[in-house]
Design a protein around this motif. Structure first.
Motif: not given
Length: 417
Positions: A244-256
């Motif tokens: 879930s944490l990984r999905k939230i980060i990706l959906e927020l647009g943080y690609a680093g």
């Protein structure tokens, strides 16, 4: 199923215990020879039989024999527990096996001091009953006594080594003693004192009271309050949260990439933080930009600043080793890693670390953390602290049967990004 990992060193205790058992059997049969010498050969040198000295002698002789028999029974059960512990790899059996070894060490001491009392009777009291000193009987008697003392001391040494091999984990030993130090010390030393009084007053009642106190003192030394977690529960505790944490980060647009920050980037050097850049270029802020920003979202450069999922586990590492990683180097972590993961926390059966100038490779075998997110994150937190460099988990490989996990970490300064 409960995930517990046994120590390979415990198998070495088995030959020591067997040798100690053989020595005690030899001592038991040698007692017949000593009795025959006192109640046979010494009569030829003027000794007159009297129940007054004979009862004293028989009591101590019986005490030695009974102590040997009790120690033999204790060590047979100890061997059984050690074998079960090695086969099942369940360390909660340690208190039983180590307690029984301590029991035999105690009774070896009982034999030793009882033999001193027998010697006092032969070399002092019997002269009052007609015994005439002669080197003809004294030299064989002294030789026999020296053999007894040597064998009992050898048993004490061998069993002490065996107990250390069975326990094998220093942290287990200290965590066992610390919370119950007062009560077990009181019982043990009071018991020893009562046993000495029982010898002085020739009281069998005091013997049993003293043995009871010593026995419970030894048992309390090896009591440990352990908490076990079923493996199935452990395997399902964190994967959903990590996904879930990984999905939230990706959906927020943080690609680093997740970059673990060293202490110089943080206000609190004992904490751990991860910076995730908005772009794949991993543009890093300067240390002062992070230190004066206590928010999750950083604007210049854009990125996320979060607490890594393995932070709490890394703190547990420090508590277990009773140290702080900010004061240590990578060499220290390399030396302590196997003991920490395999013996102290029993997270895995084996772990290896290899380091190069800018990378660290870790191989983990049979880990309780089949989803390695938490453990790999915790190790990254530690590496950032002890090296003072930025750390990235470069790759994580898992074997088909999930028994071997390879972790690859890259270390660098901000200028290398």
């Amino acid at each position: 199923m409960t995930k517990k990992i046994g120590s390979k060193y415990q198998i070495l205790s088995i030959p020591f215990l067997v040798v100690g058992t053989i020595i005690m059997l030899i001592c038991y049969f040698l007692m017949d020879r000593l009795d025959f010498f006192v109640h046979g050969a010494l009569y030829e040198y003027g000794l007159i039989f009297d129940y007054e000295w004979a009862n004293w002698y028989w009591n101590y002789s019986a005490l030695i024999r009974d102590s040997i028999l009790i120690s033999l029974v204790a060590i047979i059960f100890a061997l059984i527990f050690v074998i079960i512990q090695i086969a099942s790899k369940k360390n909660f059996i340690k208190p039983f096996s180590s307690s029984l070894i301590v029991v035999r060490i105690f009774f070896a001491f009982v034999c030793f001091f009882s033999l001193l009392q027998l010697d006092t009777i032969v070399n002092h009291s019997l002269y009052s009953y007609g015994l005439q000193f002669s080197y003809d009987w004294a030299i064989p008697y002294w030789n026999m006594l020296a053999i007894f003392f040597g064998l009992f001391l050898m048993v004490i040494l061998i069993d002490t080594i065996s107990m250390l091999l069975v326990v094998s984990s220093e942290s287990w030993f200290y965590s066992t003693i610390k919370p119950i130090l007062t009560i077990n010390s009181l019982l043990f030393f009071v018991g020893i004192a009562i046993l000495f009084l029982s010898v002085y007053f020739n009281s069998s009642i005091l013997v049993f009271i003293g043995l009871g106190c010593v026995f419970w003192g030894v048992i309390l030394i090896n009591i440990k309050s352990s908490k076990y977690v079923k493996e199935d529960l452990l395997l399902t505790a964190t994967p959903s949260l990590m996904k879930s944490l990984r999905k939230i980060i990706l959906e927020l647009g943080y690609a680093g990439e997740a970059i673990y920050l060293p202490p110089k980037y943080l206000n609190n050097s004992e904490s751990s933080k991860v910076f995730i850049s908005e772009t794949e270029k991993n543009i890093m802020p300067l240390p002062y930009q992070i230190q004066r920003n206590d928010k999750i979202f950083i604007k210049n450069p854009k990125g996320l600043l979060i607490t890594p999922p393995g932070y709490d586990l890394s703190i547990l590492f420090e508590k277990t080793l009773n140290t702080t990683f900010t004061q240590k180097d990578l060499g220290f972590f390399e030396r302590k890693l196997r003991k920490l993961i395999v013996e102290d926390l029993e997270i895995a059966q084996n772990i290896q670390l290899e380091k190069t100038e800018n990378s660290v490779y870790i191989k983990i075998e049979n880990s309780a953390y089949r989803n390695m997110g938490t453990l790999s994150s915790a190790i990254a937190c530690v590496l950032a602290k002890i090296t003072g460099n930025l750390v990235i988990i470069e790759n994580r490989e898992t074997s088909k049967n999930d028994k071997i996990v390879n972790l690859y970490y890259r270390l660098f300064e901000s200028a290398e990004l």
